[in-house]
Motif scaffolding. Sequence first.
Motif, PDB file in Angstrom:
ATOM      1  N   MET A   1       0.825  -1.202   0.000  1.00 28.99           N
ATOM      2  CA  MET A   1       0.000   0.000   0.000  1.00 28.99           C
ATOM      3  C   MET A   1       0.865   1.261   0.000  1.00 28.99           C
ATOM      4  O   MET A   1       0.522   2.270  -0.631  1.00 28.99           O
ATOM      5  N   GLU A   2       1.979   1.222   0.716  1.00 28.88           N
ATOM      6  CA  GLU A   2       2.920   2.341   0.727  1.00 28.88           C
ATOM      7  C   GLU A   2       4.333   1.788   0.484  1.00 28.88           C
ATOM      8  O   GLU A   2       5.067   1.533   1.437  1.00 28.88           O
ATOM      9  N   PRO A   3       4.679   1.570  -0.772  1.00 27.78           N
ATOM     10  CA  PRO A   3       5.959   0.927  -1.086  1.00 27.78           C
ATOM     11  C   PRO A   3       7.163   1.600  -0.435  1.00 27.78           C
ATOM     12  O   PRO A   3       8.096   0.912  -0.008  1.00 27.78           O
ATOM     13  N   SER A   4       7.141   2.922  -0.332  1.00 28.90           N
ATOM     14  CA  SER A   4       8.298   3.627   0.231  1.00 28.90           C
ATOM     15  C   SER A   4       8.501   3.311   1.711  1.00 28.90           C
ATOM     16  O   SER A   4       9.560   3.594   2.279  1.00 28.90           O
ATOM     17  N   GLU A   5       7.456   2.740   2.367  1.00 33.31           N
ATOM     18  CA  GLU A   5       7.565   2.393   3.781  1.00 33.31           C
ATOM     19  C   GLU A   5       8.041   0.954   3.980  1.00 33.31           C
ATOM     20  O   GLU A   5       8.130   0.482   5.118  1.00 33.31           O
ATOM     21  N   SER A   6       8.350   0.252   2.914  1.00 37.11           N
ATOM     22  CA  SER A   6       8.794  -1.138   3.014  1.00 37.11           C
ATOM     23  C   SER A   6      10.183  -1.208   3.644  1.00 37.11           C
ATOM     24  O   SER A   6      11.071  -0.421   3.311  1.00 37.11           O
TER      25      SER A   6
ATOM     26  N   LEU B   1      18.269   2.193   2.475  1.00 38.35           N
ATOM     27  CA  LEU B   1      18.338   3.658   2.385  1.00 38.35           C
ATOM     28  C   LEU B   1      18.838   4.275   3.684  1.00 38.35           C
ATOM     29  O   LEU B   1      19.079   5.487   3.741  1.00 38.35           O
ATOM     30  N   MET B   2      18.965   3.446   4.728  1.00 40.95           N
ATOM     31  CA  MET B   2      19.364   3.879   6.068  1.00 40.95           C
ATOM     32  C   MET B   2      18.339   4.823   6.695  1.00 40.95           C
ATOM     33  O   MET B   2      18.670   5.652   7.535  1.00 40.95           O
ATOM     34  N   ASP B   3      17.061   4.691   6.283  1.00 40.10           N
ATOM     35  CA  ASP B   3      15.992   5.413   6.976  1.00 40.10           C
ATOM     36  C   ASP B   3      15.740   4.787   8.345  1.00 40.10           C
ATOM     37  O   ASP B   3      15.226   5.443   9.250  1.00 40.10           O
TER      38      ASP B   3
ATOM     39  N   LYS C   1      24.442   1.871   4.030  1.00 30.75           N
ATOM     40  CA  LYS C   1      23.626   2.461   2.968  1.00 30.75           C
ATOM     41  C   LYS C   1      23.909   1.766   1.649  1.00 30.75           C
ATOM     42  O   LYS C   1      25.051   1.735   1.181  1.00 30.75           O
ATOM     43  N   ARG C   2      22.886   1.200   1.054  1.00 30.92           N
ATOM     44  CA  ARG C   2      23.024   0.449  -0.194  1.00 30.92           C
ATOM     45  C   ARG C   2      22.248   1.060  -1.347  1.00 30.92           C
ATOM     46  O   ARG C   2      22.493   0.700  -2.494  1.00 30.92           O
TER      47      ARG C   2
ATOM     48  N   LYS D   1      20.217   4.747  -3.036  1.00 31.05           N
ATOM     49  CA  LYS D   1      19.972   6.182  -3.025  1.00 31.05           C
ATOM     50  C   LYS D   1      18.580   6.426  -3.586  1.00 31.05           C
ATOM     51  O   LYS D   1      18.208   5.816  -4.597  1.00 31.05           O
ATOM     52  N   LYS D   2      17.829   7.290  -2.934  1.00 32.96           N
ATOM     53  CA  LYS D   2      16.476   7.554  -3.402  1.00 32.96           C
ATOM     54  C   LYS D   2      16.504   8.079  -4.833  1.00 32.96           C
ATOM     55  O   LYS D   2      17.227   9.023  -5.145  1.00 32.96           O
ATOM     56  N   GLY D   3      15.710   7.448  -5.673  1.00 32.49           N
ATOM     57  CA  GLY D   3      15.604   7.893  -7.055  1.00 32.49           C
ATOM     58  C   GLY D   3      16.581   7.266  -8.002  1.00 32.49           C
ATOM     59  O   GLY D   3      16.447   7.438  -9.224  1.00 32.49           O
ATOM     60  N   ASP D   4      17.596   6.516  -7.500  1.00 29.99           N
ATOM     61  CA  ASP D   4      18.519   5.895  -8.437  1.00 29.99           C
ATOM     62  C   ASP D   4      17.860   4.673  -9.060  1.00 29.99           C
ATOM     63  O   ASP D   4      16.764   4.256  -8.675  1.00 29.99           O
ATOM     64  N   VAL D   5      18.519   4.081 -10.044  1.00 27.02           N
ATOM     65  CA  VAL D   5      17.884   3.023 -10.823  1.00 27.02           C
ATOM     66  C   VAL D   5      17.557   1.813  -9.958  1.00 27.02           C
ATOM     67  O   VAL D   5      16.506   1.175 -10.135  1.00 27.02           O
ATOM     68  N   LEU D   6      18.402   1.480  -9.003  1.00 23.56           N
ATOM     69  CA  LEU D   6      18.130   0.331  -8.141  1.00 23.56           C
ATOM     70  C   LEU D   6      16.903   0.581  -7.271  1.00 23.56           C
ATOM     71  O   LEU D   6      16.034  -0.295  -7.130  1.00 23.56           O
ATOM     72  N   HIS D   7      16.833   1.763  -6.704  1.00 25.40           N
ATOM     73  CA  HIS D   7      15.683   2.125  -5.862  1.00 25.40           C
ATOM     74  C   HIS D   7      14.395   2.131  -6.679  1.00 25.40           C
ATOM     75  O   HIS D   7      13.352   1.631  -6.223  1.00 25.40           O
ATOM     76  N   ARG D   8      14.445   2.661  -7.899  1.00 27.33           N
ATOM     77  CA  ARG D   8      13.232   2.731  -8.729  1.00 27.33           C
ATOM     78  C   ARG D   8      12.720   1.348  -9.078  1.00 27.33           C
ATOM     79  O   ARG D   8      11.515   1.088  -9.064  1.00 27.33           O
ATOM     80  N   VAL D   9      13.639   0.444  -9.411  1.00 26.81           N
ATOM     81  CA  VAL D   9      13.224  -0.919  -9.776  1.00 26.81           C
ATOM     82  C   VAL D   9      12.554  -1.616  -8.600  1.00 26.81           C
ATOM     83  O   VAL D   9      11.466  -2.196  -8.734  1.00 26.81           O
ATOM     84  N   LEU D  10      13.178  -1.555  -7.430  1.00 27.48           N
ATOM     85  CA  LEU D  10      12.619  -2.239  -6.264  1.00 27.48           C
ATOM     86  C   LEU D  10      11.292  -1.620  -5.834  1.00 27.48           C
ATOM     87  O   LEU D  10      10.330  -2.333  -5.515  1.00 27.48           O
TER      88      LEU D  10
END
Length: 546
Positions: free
Chosen positions: A184-189, A196-198, A205-206, A208-217
Motif C-alpha cells: 500500500m505504501e511501497p516507500s515504507e517497506s 536507504l538507512m531510513d 547504505k546500499r 539512493k532515493k531515485g537511483d535506478v536500483l531504488h526505482r526498480v525495487l
Amino acid sequence: MTHMARMPLALAAVVAGFASGVWAEDPAATIEIGTPTQLVLEPANFTLLGSRARQQLLVTGAYSGDDVRDLTAAVQYASSNAEVARIDGTHVVPVANGECQITASVNGLSAVVTCRVERMDQPSPISFKNETQMALTKAGCNMGACHGSPSGKGGFRLSLRAYDNELDIMTLRSEFFGRRINIMEPSESLLLKKPLMDVAHGGGKRLKKGDVLHRVLEQWIAEGLQIDAPTEPSLVRIETLPSKRVLRAPAARQQLVVMGHFSDGSVRDLTDLADFSSSSEAVGRVDVTGLVTKEGRGETAVLARYLDKMATCQLTFLEDVPGFAWNNPAEHNVIDKLVFNKLKTLQILPSDLCTDDEFLRRAYLDTTGRLPTIAETEAFLGDTSPSKRQVLVDQLLDTDDFASYWALKWCDILRSNSKKIKLAGVHKFKRWVFETMRDDRPLDQFARELLTASGSAFENPAANYWRASRDPQDATETTAQLFLGVRIQCAKCHNHPFERWTQDNYYGIAAAFARVGRKNSIDADEEIIFTQPGGEATRHVDVDPL
C-alpha cells in the motif's frame, strides 16, 4: 584546448550528473577531443521495448595512427523525431512507437544510427528474475557476506547472487507474513528503508532515493510483487561494447555498454543494472555506470556481470615513455612474437639475455629438478657453438631425468598416494606417467587415456585416476581443476559467483562421472574400473549451513 573551450564540457558533466541521479564521474573531468577523422556511434540500429527502456550510447573517435578515444560525454546528440525518442544525457529514452534517427556530432563530424520504439501501448511491468534480482545483486544485498550467506543475516536470507528465484520469491513475498514489504505504501517497506538507512541497517547504505536500483525495487513492490509470466524471456548472454580497446594518452576514459540477448530474440541495454569490477584498480577504475577511468599505464580486464551471465572488456591504457626505443630482440618462435608485440605496445623493454651459467642452472632445474654436474657445466661453458642453448634443451628433454622429474610432478597433481590407490598402484601409476613423459606422448592423448581408462588398475595403470577420485562430486571438482583450470566447487551449492559455471553444469558433469564403477579383484590391492549402465547426481535445492 583553451580553458574557455573546456568549460562547456565541464558544464555538460554537471548537467549529466544531476539528470542521471548518480555521479558517473568527477564533474571537473575533461575530455580532449582533438581532431578526430571519424565518429562511430554504437549500438547501431537498436530497438527500445516499452516505456522503461533506455539505451546508453557509445561514441568513439578515430584518429590518425589507429588511435581511438571515447567521446561519449563530449559530443552533441540529437533525435530526428523527439516525439518518438528523446535524448537524456548520453541515453536515448522512448516517447512513442515509431522510428527515428539518432545523431552524434562534434567538430564537424557526425554519426547516425536508427532507433525503433515498440510496445509503448503495452504495460511494462518489472521483471522479478531479470530486474528485481539484479537490483538486489548490484546493491550487494545477496552477497556472501550479507543476506546471501547460507544462514542469511538478521533472519533475512536470499540466495547468493540471485541463483534461486523460487527461494527469493518465497522470502520476499511470504516470510514473516510479508513484514518486509508494504504494497500500500511501497516507500515504507523495510526492503527499501533499511538499505536507504531510513532505519538502522547493519549492512550500511546500499540505495539512493531515485537511483535506478531504488526505482526498480519500489516499482516492483508497487506493482504487487508480481511473479514473471511464463512468457517472460530469459537472459541468454551478454556482451560488452567495446569488447577490447587500446587507448593511448591523452585518452583516459572509456564508457562501457552492456547489451543483453534474450530468449525471445530481443536485445536490450542492461548497462544501468549491470555490476562492474576491474581486475586492476591501479590501471583502470570502473564506476557503477560502467565508466572506466584511467589510473595508470597497463592493462585491465573489466568484468560485467548480469545475474549468472558475464562478459569482459580488455582495456589497455598507454603512455609514451620518455627515451623509449625498441631494441628489436630476435624472435625464435611464435610465443616470442606475441610477447614482444605486447611489450612494444606497452613500451616495456624485454630483459637482456641471461649469461651462459645462469641459463645452464635454470635449464637443469626446470627440466630435471637438479643442478648440472661439474663435468656438464664445463662442457657447456666451453662450447662455442651459437646454437648450444637449443641443443642443451633438446638433450635434457630426451633424458630419463626429465621424464622422472615431471612424472613426479604429474603424480603429485593427479593425487597419487598409497592411501587412495595402495602402494602397488602408486608404483604402477608413476611408471605409466614416466613412460608417457619419456615417449613424448601428446598431452591430448595423455588426458584421453586418463579420463577414459577402464579395466584392471594394475594392467591399465591409467585407471588409478578413478581410484583417487572415488565419488562423482570429488571427480567433478578434481577433473575441472586439473583439466579445465577451474575451481568449480562453488557451483555445488549455488551458481559460481565469478565464473560461468552453474549448479546445472556441476551436477550435469557429476552425473556423467556417477557411471564410473569400481569393484574388487582377487588381489586386495587391485580394483577394476568399469562403466555402469546408469547413474545420476542429485542437486541440493536447500543448502544447510556449512
